[in-house]
Structure formats: C-alpha cells, structure tokens
Design an enzyme around this catalytic site. Structure first.
Site, PDB file in Angstrom:
ATOM      1  N   SER A  68     -21.052 -40.841  -7.134  1.00 52.09           N
ATOM      2  CA  SER A  68     -21.351 -39.815  -8.147  1.00 52.09           C
ATOM      3  C   SER A  68     -20.354 -38.674  -8.262  1.00 52.09           C
ATOM      4  O   SER A  68     -20.451 -37.892  -9.210  1.00 52.09           O
ATOM      5  CB  SER A  68     -22.737 -39.233  -7.907  1.00 52.09           C
ATOM      6  OG  SER A  68     -23.699 -40.074  -8.484  1.00 52.09           O
TER       7      SER A  68
ATOM      8  N   LYS B  26     -23.279 -28.368  -9.149  1.00 55.81           N
ATOM      9  CA  LYS B  26     -24.225 -29.380  -9.628  1.00 55.81           C
ATOM     10  C   LYS B  26     -25.657 -28.920  -9.353  1.00 55.81           C
ATOM     11  O   LYS B  26     -25.932 -28.344  -8.299  1.00 55.81           O
ATOM     12  CB  LYS B  26     -23.921 -30.700  -8.907  1.00 55.81           C
ATOM     13  CG  LYS B  26     -24.687 -31.910  -9.405  1.00 55.81           C
ATOM     14  CD  LYS B  26     -24.264 -33.155  -8.615  1.00 55.81           C
ATOM     15  CE  LYS B  26     -24.972 -34.415  -9.056  1.00 55.81           C
ATOM     16  NZ  LYS B  26     -24.555 -35.599  -8.267  1.00 55.81           N
TER      17      LYS B  26
ATOM     18  N   SER C 252     -23.372 -39.507 -11.164  1.00 53.38           N
ATOM     19  CA  SER C 252     -24.329 -38.556 -11.689  1.00 53.38           C
ATOM     20  C   SER C 252     -23.793 -37.135 -11.841  1.00 53.38           C
ATOM     21  O   SER C 252     -24.405 -36.332 -12.528  1.00 53.38           O
ATOM     22  CB  SER C 252     -25.546 -38.527 -10.769  1.00 53.38           C
ATOM     23  OG  SER C 252     -25.179 -38.061  -9.480  1.00 53.38           O
TER      24      SER C 252
HETATM   25  N1  GLN Z   1     -24.808 -44.501  -9.605  1.00 56.40           N
HETATM   26  C1  GLN Z   1     -25.307 -44.643  -8.273  1.00 56.40           C
HETATM   27  C2  GLN Z   1     -26.813 -44.533  -8.304  1.00 56.40           C
HETATM   28  O1  GLN Z   1     -27.339 -44.457  -9.349  1.00 56.40           O
HETATM   29  C3  GLN Z   1     -24.732 -43.586  -7.376  1.00 56.40           C
HETATM   30  C4  GLN Z   1     -25.301 -42.254  -7.645  1.00 56.40           C
HETATM   31  C5  GLN Z   1     -24.824 -41.201  -6.715  1.00 56.40           C
HETATM   32  O2  GLN Z   1     -23.808 -41.334  -6.065  1.00 56.40           O
HETATM   33  N2  GLN Z   1     -25.608 -40.149  -6.641  1.00 56.40           N
HETATM   34  O3  GLN Z   1     -27.481 -44.524  -7.314  1.00 56.40           O
END
Ligand code: GLN
Length: 487
Positions: free
Chosen positions: A178, A79, A154
């Site tokens: 994410s 990532k 994400s």
């Molecule tokens: N969707 C959640 C956020 O927007 C979690 C994102 C993540 O785990 N990086 O913060």
C-alpha cells in the site's frame, strides 16, 4: 527556484536554512495549491490549515532563535489510518467517522518532534484494504496524471497528494503493497521499511504481522530523510527493532560499482504490461552501465504469495476489527436493540463496507475450528518458505529488482466488480511484506499513455540504506523523477 509547493523536502529545508523562504510561506503555498486542485484530486479527507499555519509559525520562530530539526517547517500529509491527537482519524471507514483520537501515533510524535508541519489526513481504502482508494467509504481519489484513473492504494491519497503538489511528502502504511504500489502508479518514491523498523503504535491495525508505515516522497533523498525521522525503537511497540537506524542520508552515494542485483524470473510472467517490462529491463541496463552486476535469481514460491497473503492478512484483520462494535468508537447503528449481539451485528453491517466485510468473512473462515490447520496454519508455513526464497537469493545478491506493479494506473471502476483482479495489483509487493524485508519503489519510465511506471528494489532485513544507495544512483543517472503531471 520552482514553485514552493513543488519543492522536495531537502530543497525546502535548504531554502529555510538559508533564509530564502519561511515555513509560513511554504505552508501557505501548499494550502493554496490544495485549494486549487483538491476538488479534482480529492487526496484529503481532513485538512487542518489553522493548525498547520500555527505549527509553521512556531517553526519560523524556532529557526529565528537559531534552532533546527530534521523537518523543521516543512508541510507533510498523513494517511488517515494513523492516529492524530485531536484530529479525526477514520481509516476511510464509516465505522470510525467522527472518532478523534486522544493520542498521537508514535510516528506522528516523531514527526512533530522533528518539526514537521501537518497539513491533514489523506484518503485511503477502508482500513487500508484495497489497491485503488476506491474502497474509501467517503470518495475515491484520482490520479494526478490522468483524472479518469486510480492513484493506486491503499495509500492513494498520500501518493496523489505528493504527485500533485498538495504536500511536500506524505506518510502511508504498507501491509502488502500500500505504499509501493500507489507510489508506482503516481510516479513518486515509496518505501516499505523492514517489519519492526518503524513503530506501529497508533496505526489503525489491519494485519499486525505485516503493517508498516513508510514515506512517500518526490525523490530518494527525501525518502531517506523522512524514514530517518519515522524509524526507531518504541517501548510501546514490542516488535520494533532495539537498534537505532543508521544515518540514511549520509549513506546516500551514487556508487553501485560491484553491487549484485538479482532479477527473479518469476516477476516477468504473464500479465505483466509490455511497457512496464520494457521500462524495468531498461532500468536494469542502466544499473549495468553504472557498474552493478545483474543476474537472474529464483523465488520459486512467488506463485503462492497471493493465496498466502489473502489467508494471513484477513485472518489478522478479522481479529483486529473485532474491536469496532458500536460501543467503544465512532459509529453505532440507529434504533432499539433487544440484545447486545444485535447491536454489534447491525453496527458492523452498516458501518463496514463490502470489502471489509469480505475480509472479515475470509479471515474468520480461515481461523475457524476445522479449517485452521488447512488454511491458516498452512499459510503460515508457506510464509516461511517465501521468506526462505529471499534468504537463499540474498546469499548471492545484494538487492532484488523487478516491477512494483504489473500494470500502470487503471481506470476508476475497471476492477471494482472483480476482487481478484484488484488483488492482483499487488502480485509483486506481497512477498516482501510476508518476508518482513524492506522494499522501495521509484519512477523508472512512462507507458504509451504517459502514465508512470515503478521499479521495485528489495533488500535483506534492516538494509534500507542499501536500497537508498542503489535508488539514489539510479535517480542521479535518470530524469524520471523530474517529470511532473501537467495537472
Ligand atoms: N492491496 C492489498 C490489500 O488489499 C495491500 C493493502 C495494504 O498494503 N494495506 O490487502
């Protein structure tokens, strides 16, 4: 043997160890697959084919000398919020465009030491803020099961790459879901380790008390294999656990006889897609047939997880993102500036996307004098109550099971106008992150449109091995992980 790009890590390693294939052949096959499909999927932000082939050649040479390593010669993706020496690392943001880290994140060092071949950097929501990969400053990634839908986020690029055969496995990061949510939406396995199990050194920080890297893989064995490499103490991250991780792979056994699985009634509330509920309940039935005991538990503060997370995570983000000022990294706004404040403001206004700016505003507000006690401090107290819910439940059960995501993959654009709708995608993954405990998502069925559904298992801190054992037993008893997108 199926196509080389379609192998699991352990199948590929078997083939390499038995001389049935080479790291170069494997890497070439995956690179060709990327060329064939990534115009449509767009899982990658940066590809490093020359370096990958060089690493593969080195791996083959080492193997010819009789050497071996846990991931020697298998191609994986990383990532793009994980620092890679000499390879652009953008975190999906314009403000880091062109930034080439002078060092590797500890987990990247560990992957390289284990012999992994690094294919490139995968797309993500800007600074990992989002649940669909649509917040990437560059382009959205598409779900290999249906190109009109999101892969989740994400870590959407990592999940889509693994599902589409564009990497044998990938690494993502999970702050509030994410890794697990995109794993569920793309039909792969994703693990959020215990907070502190893996080093955060070299991750582009989002919310430091929540961030954890984790594996995205085609099956449970691969997840155990990859976490084994990522996990471990790091003198450069004082929050890592000093004890070494146990051997996850040898702990894999299909025996769940007598295992107690708690099912929180709070996870079967309004908003849960009926197909998801049906698949998760059927999975619980499978566990019963395998000899596990399934019982209801309560996590009474579940309703507060979303509000708590959206105070704590943005508060930490607003502090972490202060470093992106147009002086030290990447992008700086054009033009002449009267004051340094103007340079900061114009750089940050142009360099950060709308969701990142929203989070910075939410976080600065929650931390500001006069509101700190009412919001940030209160959220920290509720976080303790949420952790207490899990402690109380784990006094009676070994694992907690439920859906990973309330819905299957939604359509691109469907939730971009309404941030709250987007935030709700993580309703079942936030509380484990707040509690610091490990959780895993694995495929457990499909909805009426043929989209994958994820089952989430959570365990007490440091008990990843228990997650792997239960998930492996379920996987052995089912065929879901064998389905591939027709793409
Ligand atoms: N969707 C959640 C956020 O927007 C979690 C994102 C993540 O785990 N990086 O913060």
């Amino acid at each position: 043997m199926s196509a080389l790009w379609n192998l699991t890590l352990h199948e590929a390693l078997d083939a390499l160890r038995h001389g049935e294939s080479t790291a170069v052949a494997l890497t070439q096959a995956v690179l060709e697959r990327i060329l064939a499909v990534d115009n449509d999927i767009r899982a990658y932000l940066t590809l490093t084919p020359e370096a990958a082939l060089e690493q593969a050649q080195t791996a083959d040479a080492l193997r010819a000398e009789g050497q071996d390593a846990p991931l020697l010669g298998v191609p994986i993706a990383i990532k793009d919020n994980i620092s890679t020496q000499g390879i652009e690392t953008t975190a999906g943001s314009k403000i880091l465009e062109g930034y080439i880290p002078p060092f590797d994140a500890t987990i990247v060092r560990r992957l390289k030491a284990a012999g992994a071949v690094i294919l490139g950097k995968t797309n993500l929501d800007e600074f990992a803020m989002g649940s669909s990969t649509e917040n990437s400053a560059f382009f959205p990634t598409r779900n290999p099961w249906d190109l009109s839908r999101v892969p989740g986020g994400s870590s959407g690029g990592s999940a889509a790459a693994v599902a589409a055969g564009e990497a044998l496995a990938a690494v993502g990061t999970d702050t509030g879901g994410s890794v697990r949510q995109p794993a569920a939406l793309c039909g792969v396995v994703g693990v959020r380790p215990t907070y502190g199990r893996c080093s955060r050194y070299g991750l582009v920080a989002f919310a430091s008390s929540l961030d954890q890297p984790g594996p995205l893989t085609r099956d449970v064995t691969d997840a155990a294999l990859l976490l084994q490499v990522l996990a471990g103490h790091d003198p450069l991250d004082g929050t890592t656990w000093p004890e070494a991780a146990p051997d996850y792979v040898t702990a894999l056994s299909a025996d769940v006889q007598g295992l107690r699985i708690g099912v929180p009634r709070e996870y079967f509330a309004a908003g849960l897609q009926p197909d998801v509920e049906r698949a998760v309940r059927a999975a619980l039935q499978t566990f019963v047939e395998l000899g596990a005991q399934v019982e209801e538990v309560q996590l009474p503060h579940t309703d507060y997880a979303l509000a708590t997370y959206y105070l704590i995570a943005p508060a930490e983000a607003s502090a972490n993102l202060a470093r992106f000022d147009g002086i030290r990294y990447g992008f700086r706004a054009e033009g002449d500036f009267e004051t340094v404040t103007e340079l900061y403001a114009r750089t940050r206004g142009a360099g950060f996307g709308p969701e990142v700016q929203r989070r910075i505003m939410l976080g600065t507000y929650a931390l500001s004098a006069g509101y700190y006690d009412a919001y940030y401090l209160k959220a920290q107290k509720v976080r303790t109550l949420i952790k207490g819910d899990f402690d109380a439940a784990f006094a009676h059960v070994d694992l907690i099971a439920g859906p990973t995501s309330p819905t299957t993959a939604f359509r691109l654009g469907e939730r971009t106008a309404d941030p709250l709708q987007m935030y709700l995608a993580d309703i079942f993954t936030l509380s484990q992150a707040l509690a610091g405990i490990p959780a895993l998502s694995l495929p457990c069925g499909f909805d009426a449109d043929g989209l994958p559904i994820g089952l989430q298992l959570a365990a007490p801190a440091l008990h990843e091995a228990r997650l792997f054992r239960a998930a492996f037993a379920y996987e052995q008893a089912t065929e879901w992980h064998k389905h591939k997108p027709a793409f």
